[in-house]
Design a protein around this motif. Structure first.
Motif, PDB file in Angstrom:
ATOM      1  N   LEU A 201      25.902  44.585  57.091  1.00 20.45           N
ATOM      2  CA  LEU A 201      24.862  43.704  57.617  1.00 20.45           C
ATOM      3  C   LEU A 201      25.259  42.245  57.474  1.00 20.45           C
ATOM      4  O   LEU A 201      24.951  41.414  58.323  1.00 20.45           O
ATOM      5  N   ASN A 202      25.945  41.942  56.379  1.00 23.57           N
ATOM      6  CA  ASN A 202      26.454  40.594  56.195  1.00 23.57           C
ATOM      7  C   ASN A 202      27.620  40.381  57.162  1.00 23.57           C
ATOM      8  O   ASN A 202      28.638  41.069  57.070  1.00 23.57           O
ATOM      9  N   PRO A 203      27.491  39.456  58.113  1.00 22.37           N
ATOM     10  CA  PRO A 203      28.556  39.295  59.122  1.00 22.37           C
ATOM     11  C   PRO A 203      29.871  38.809  58.544  1.00 22.37           C
ATOM     12  O   PRO A 203      30.895  38.860  59.217  1.00 22.37           O
ATOM     13  N   PHE A 204      29.864  38.330  57.298  1.00 25.47           N
ATOM     14  CA  PHE A 204      31.089  37.853  56.686  1.00 25.47           C
ATOM     15  C   PHE A 204      31.678  38.867  55.710  1.00 25.47           C
ATOM     16  O   PHE A 204      32.570  38.544  54.941  1.00 25.47           O
ATOM     17  N   ALA A 205      31.149  40.081  55.725  1.00 18.60           N
ATOM     18  CA  ALA A 205      31.645  41.123  54.837  1.00 18.60           C
ATOM     19  C   ALA A 205      32.077  42.332  55.662  1.00 18.60           C
ATOM     20  O   ALA A 205      31.934  42.374  56.878  1.00 18.60           O
ATOM     21  N   GLY A 206      32.615  43.312  54.987  1.00 12.90           N
ATOM     22  CA  GLY A 206      33.105  44.524  55.630  1.00 12.90           C
ATOM     23  C   GLY A 206      34.318  45.029  54.876  1.00 12.90           C
ATOM     24  O   GLY A 206      34.786  44.390  53.918  1.00 12.90           O
ATOM     25  N   GLU A 207      34.841  46.166  55.269  1.00 16.41           N
ATOM     26  CA  GLU A 207      36.012  46.704  54.598  1.00 16.41           C
ATOM     27  C   GLU A 207      36.952  47.366  55.602  1.00 16.41           C
ATOM     28  O   GLU A 207      36.522  47.953  56.602  1.00 16.41           O
ATOM     29  N   THR A 208      38.226  47.250  55.323  1.00 19.76           N
ATOM     30  CA  THR A 208      39.263  47.836  56.158  1.00 19.76           C
ATOM     31  C   THR A 208      39.942  48.962  55.392  1.00 19.76           C
ATOM     32  O   THR A 208      40.340  48.770  54.239  1.00 19.76           O
ATOM     33  N   SER A 209      40.056  50.112  56.019  1.00 18.96           N
ATOM     34  CA  SER A 209      40.707  51.271  55.402  1.00 18.96           C
ATOM     35  C   SER A 209      42.075  51.473  56.026  1.00 18.96           C
ATOM     36  O   SER A 209      42.205  51.539  57.254  1.00 18.96           O
ATOM     37  N   LEU A 210      43.081  51.553  55.168  1.00 16.04           N
ATOM     38  CA  LEU A 210      44.448  51.817  55.611  1.00 16.04           C
ATOM     39  C   LEU A 210      44.846  53.217  55.148  1.00 16.04           C
ATOM     40  O   LEU A 210      44.755  53.527  53.958  1.00 16.04           O
ATOM     41  N   THR A 211      45.247  54.057  56.059  1.00 13.83           N
ATOM     42  CA  THR A 211      45.737  55.392  55.730  1.00 13.83           C
ATOM     43  C   THR A 211      47.232  55.420  55.982  1.00 13.83           C
ATOM     44  O   THR A 211      47.683  55.234  57.114  1.00 13.83           O
ATOM     45  N   ILE A 212      47.982  55.637  54.892  1.00 20.15           N
ATOM     46  CA  ILE A 212      49.438  55.621  54.997  1.00 20.15           C
ATOM     47  C   ILE A 212      50.003  56.977  54.580  1.00 20.15           C
ATOM     48  O   ILE A 212      49.447  57.653  53.719  1.00 20.15           O
ATOM     49  N   SER A 213      51.075  57.351  55.222  1.00 22.60           N
ATOM     50  CA  SER A 213      51.796  58.590  54.883  1.00 22.60           C
ATOM     51  C   SER A 213      53.090  58.205  54.191  1.00 22.60           C
ATOM     52  O   SER A 213      53.914  57.478  54.760  1.00 22.60           O
TER      53      SER A 213
END
Length: 352
Positions: A201-213
């Protein structure tokens, strides 16, 4: 050999799952495992007929065709007599990346197959009185055609004890590593990378998920330290560094890891990056220069919060403009009306 090892590992996982359901305890190290106050076993590396406090594992650096003699100390830490079985087996990485050992009924094809006990037996059965212990000598015979690099397994002491309607297999294991001399090729790569974004909801927040093999492409057991960060246009950092350690991976093993980088705003273009530096366990022998790797991906994110704000702002502006236009039209009409009335009254007064 690869297909047979794959089938063996699958059987090991099934067997281990059944044993865990029945209350199996497996330990990796020099400590013992206890299920209650009556039954308990412990095992540790030994030297000169007693516990070797300097070792938590067996590690050998050997030539093809070489033989190594060593000792294993097994103890009954419970209050009842215990019939125990000591044997060796191969190691593998489970799906979660943990160091695991094949079940005792699975055929060994690597270092577990190289271990033999008295008279060349592949296991030893002894009965220990409460508090008793016994030294179990064993020999590691390296095949003449053994491939250079790390070969991992373990020495296991197993005790079967009745527990109600089932029989519980209490097992304690010590890791065993044999590094065959030759050309060492430490190799750890990031074979693929993908990323996704989850906003808040906070437009300046969030998270990025990286999936690596990850894949251990060499012949040396390696772990890794990874560092992940999200950058934007012109390489501008959009997040802090996220550090994630990777447990030891045996040669030929692979693993998929998901790293979550928090505090990332939806800045339209995101460039998640991850780099790794290979490591070795403190108790392992250094293999020389350790590898490193780096990968990145491109991610385009729609900043929905900003879009919604812009849409709302546009709607408000449109309402204001329509309202002003309507008010202006009403004012113009009123002025025209008042002027017409004034002219009409003037004509009437002139006529009179």
């Amino acid at each position: 050999m690869t297909n047979r090892r794959t089938r063996s590992r699958r059987l090991a996982l099934v067997s281990s799952g059944l044993l865990v359901t029945l209350g199996l305890t497996v330990g990796l190290g020099a400590a013992g495992a206890w299920a209650d106050d009556s039954d308990g076993i412990a095992g540790s590396p030994a030297a000169n007929g007693s516990v070797d406090q300097t070792r938590s594992r067996y590690s050998y650096q050997v030539d093809p065709g070489q033989q190594v003699a060593d000792e294993y100390l097994v103890q009954n830490t419970g209050t009842t007599a215990q019939a125990v079985t000591v044997y060796a087996t191969d190691a593998f990485n489970a799906e979660d990346g943990s160091f695991s050992l094949l079940d005792g009924g699975v055929e060994t094809v690597d270092v577990g197959h190289w271990v033999s006990f008295d008279n060349g037996a592949n296991k030893v059965e002894v009965t220990l009185e409460p508090g008793g212990s016994q030294i179990i000598p064993f020999t590691v015979t390296v095949p003449a055609d053994a491939q250079p690099g790390d070969h991992a397994g373990g020495i296991i002491v197993s005790a079967l004890s009745p527990a109600g309607q089932v029989t519980v297999d209490r097992r304690v294991a010590i890791r065993l590593y044999a590094r065959v001399k030759g050309e060492l090729q430490p190799g750890l790569t990031i074979s693929s990378i993908s990323s996704s974004y989850r906003g808040e909801l906070n437009p300046f927040a969030g998270e990025t998920s990286l999936t690596i093999s990850l894949q251990n492409t060499g012949n040396v057991s390696l772990g890794a330290n990874t560092v992940a960060q999200v950058r934007g246009i012109f390489g501008i950092p959009l997040s802090d560094l996220t550090r994630t350690p990777i447990p030891e991976m045996l040669p030929g093993s692979s693993r998929t890891v998901t790293i979550v980088v928090p505090g990332v705003g939806p800045w339209i273009y995101l460039n998640p990056q991850v780099s790794l530096a290979a490591t070795v366990d403190e108790d392992a022998m250094p293999p020389g220069l350790l590898p490193s790797a780096q990968r990145s991906s491109d991610l385009f994110v729609v900043p929905w919060a900003f879009v919604i704000v812009l849409v709302l702002a546009g709607f408000v502006l449109l309402v204001v403009r329509l309202s002003r236009s309507r008010d202006s039209a009403r004012a113009t009409a009123w002025i025209a009306y008042t002027e017409a009335e004034a002219r009409r009254k003037a004509r009437e007064e002139a006529t009179a």
